[in-house]
Design an enzyme around this catalytic site. Structure first.
Site, short mmCIF file in Angstrom:
data_model
loop_
_atom_site.label_atom_id
_atom_site.label_comp_id
_atom_site.label_asym_id
_atom_site.label_seq_id
_atom_site.Cartn_x
_atom_site.Cartn_y
_atom_site.Cartn_z
N ARG A 1 -11.14 -20.37 -40.04
CA ARG A 1 -12.14 -20.19 -38.98
C ARG A 1 -11.84 -18.92 -38.21
O ARG A 1 -10.75 -18.77 -37.68
CB ARG A 1 -12.03 -21.38 -38.01
CG ARG A 1 -13.21 -22.24 -38.01
CD ARG A 1 -13.15 -23.36 -37.06
NE ARG A 1 -12.15 -23.39 -36.02
CZ ARG A 1 -12.24 -24.16 -34.96
NH1 ARG A 1 -13.29 -24.91 -34.77
NH2 ARG A 1 -11.29 -24.19 -34.06
N ASP B 1 -3.79 -28.11 -33.76
CA ASP B 1 -4.09 -27.39 -35.00
C ASP B 1 -3.43 -28.11 -36.17
O ASP B 1 -2.21 -28.09 -36.31
CB ASP B 1 -3.58 -25.95 -34.90
CG ASP B 1 -4.07 -25.11 -36.06
OD1 ASP B 1 -3.81 -25.49 -37.22
OD2 ASP B 1 -4.73 -24.08 -35.83
C1 PRP Z 1 -9.12 -25.94 -39.43
C2 PRP Z 1 -9.35 -27.27 -40.11
C3 PRP Z 1 -10.69 -27.11 -40.73
C4 PRP Z 1 -11.41 -26.25 -39.72
C5 PRP Z 1 -12.30 -27.13 -38.90
O1 PRP Z 1 -8.74 -24.98 -40.34
O2 PRP Z 1 -8.34 -27.59 -41.04
O3 PRP Z 1 -10.68 -26.47 -42.00
O4 PRP Z 1 -10.41 -25.66 -38.87
O5 PRP Z 1 -13.05 -26.36 -38.05
P1 PRP Z 1 -14.64 -26.24 -38.16
O6 PRP Z 1 -15.15 -27.63 -38.41
O7 PRP Z 1 -15.03 -25.71 -36.81
O8 PRP Z 1 -14.95 -25.31 -39.27
P2 PRP Z 1 -8.30 -23.51 -39.87
O9 PRP Z 1 -9.48 -22.61 -39.88
O10 PRP Z 1 -7.54 -23.60 -38.58
O11 PRP Z 1 -7.38 -23.03 -41.04
P3 PRP Z 1 -5.96 -23.62 -41.54
O12 PRP Z 1 -6.22 -24.97 -42.19
O13 PRP Z 1 -5.53 -22.60 -42.50
O14 PRP Z 1 -5.06 -23.74 -40.34
N1 URA Z 2 -9.04 -27.12 -36.45
C1 URA Z 2 -7.93 -27.83 -36.10
O1 URA Z 2 -6.91 -27.79 -36.80
N2 URA Z 2 -7.98 -28.55 -34.98
C2 URA Z 2 -9.06 -28.64 -34.21
O2 URA Z 2 -9.04 -29.35 -33.19
C3 URA Z 2 -10.20 -27.91 -34.59
C4 URA Z 2 -10.17 -27.16 -35.72
#
Ligand code: PRP
Ligand code: URA
Length: 210
Positions: free
Chosen positions: A105, A201
């Site tokens: 994201r 996160d």
């Molecule tokens: C997080 C989570 C989802 C996304 C959710 O991933 O694991 O994939 O955010 O957010 P959204 O519904 O607003 O799209 P992140 O982008 O933090 O990546 P990561 O898993 O690599 O930490």
């Molecule tokens: N991604 C995460 O990992 N946590 C949140 O709360 C939202 C997006």
């Protein structure tokens, strides 16, 4: 509530989720519990798999038994955090193939950015479980599902541990055919797009990157 949304209120799932949410829970325990919840969710999300009857011999007599008969399965984690759910699900459905969709994201726009994709070649013939612990704005899940549909996939279930109402709304609007399974439907998103109360996160907590 939309009939395509399934929230698991099982006591074991809720207890495990309470540990995940605590800010004091460390990486090892967090990772283990993500797997345990994923396994429990997988158990229930697969209850409509088709079976067929076969006859086998026990040491005592012939027995008519039921075995899985449906289409083949695939698990598609959204990287990174979705990876934390895969191994536990494979313990229950070991013949499933695994595809990967890499999305992160953008912290400013909150829009998903794709950086990796590798799927089984016959993905269009499989029932697909898209897995990611967090459904926040729903942008990542919706983009992953759109991508799979472009590859010809017609049967998709989405498994998230925690969902925000905004994410549910987004996926339900973009993909009304997709069943959404989660262990909790939280209150809202904060100004940074984090789920409230959520668990922080998920990727950082699974992989210890913060
Ligand atoms: C997080 C989570 C989802 C996304 C959710 O991933 O694991 O994939 O955010 O957010 P959204 O519904 O607003 O799209 P992140 O982008 O933090 O990546 P990561 O898993 O690599 O930490
Ligand atoms: N991604 C995460 O990992 N946590 C949140 O709360 C939202 C997006």
């Amino acid at each position: 509530m939309n009939e395509k949304v399934h929230v698991f209120d099982h006591p074991l799932i809720q207890h495990k989720l309470s540990i995940l949410r605590k800010e004091t829970t460390g990486v090892k325990e967090f990772r283990e519990i993500v797997g345990e919840i994923a396994m429990l969710m997988c158990y229930d999300a697969t209850r409509d798999l088709k079976t067929r009857q076969i006859t086998i011999k026990t040491p005592v007599a012939e027995a008519k038994v039921r075995v899985l008969a449906g289409k083949k399965l695939a698990i598609v984690p959204i990287l990174r955090a979705g990876l934390g759910m895969v191994d536990a699900m494979l313990e229950l459905i070991p013949s499933a193939k695994v595809g990967h969709i890499g999305l992160y994201r953008d912290p400013e726009t909150l829009e998903p950015v794709e950086y990796y994709c590798k799927l089984p070649t016959d993905i269009d013939q499989r029932d697909v479980f898209v897995v990611d612990p967090m459904l926040a704005t729903g942008g990542s899940a919706s983009a992953a599902i759109t991508f799979l549909k472009k590859r010809g996939v017609t049967s998709i279930k989405l498994l998230n541990i925690i969902a925000a109402p905004e994410g549910i709304e987004r996926v339900a609007a973009d993909h009304p055919d997709v069943d959404i399974y989660c262990a909790a439907l939280d209150d809202c998103l904060n100004d940074h797009g984090y789920i409230v109360p959520g668990l922080g996160d998920a990727g950082d907590r699974i992989f210890g990157t913060k």
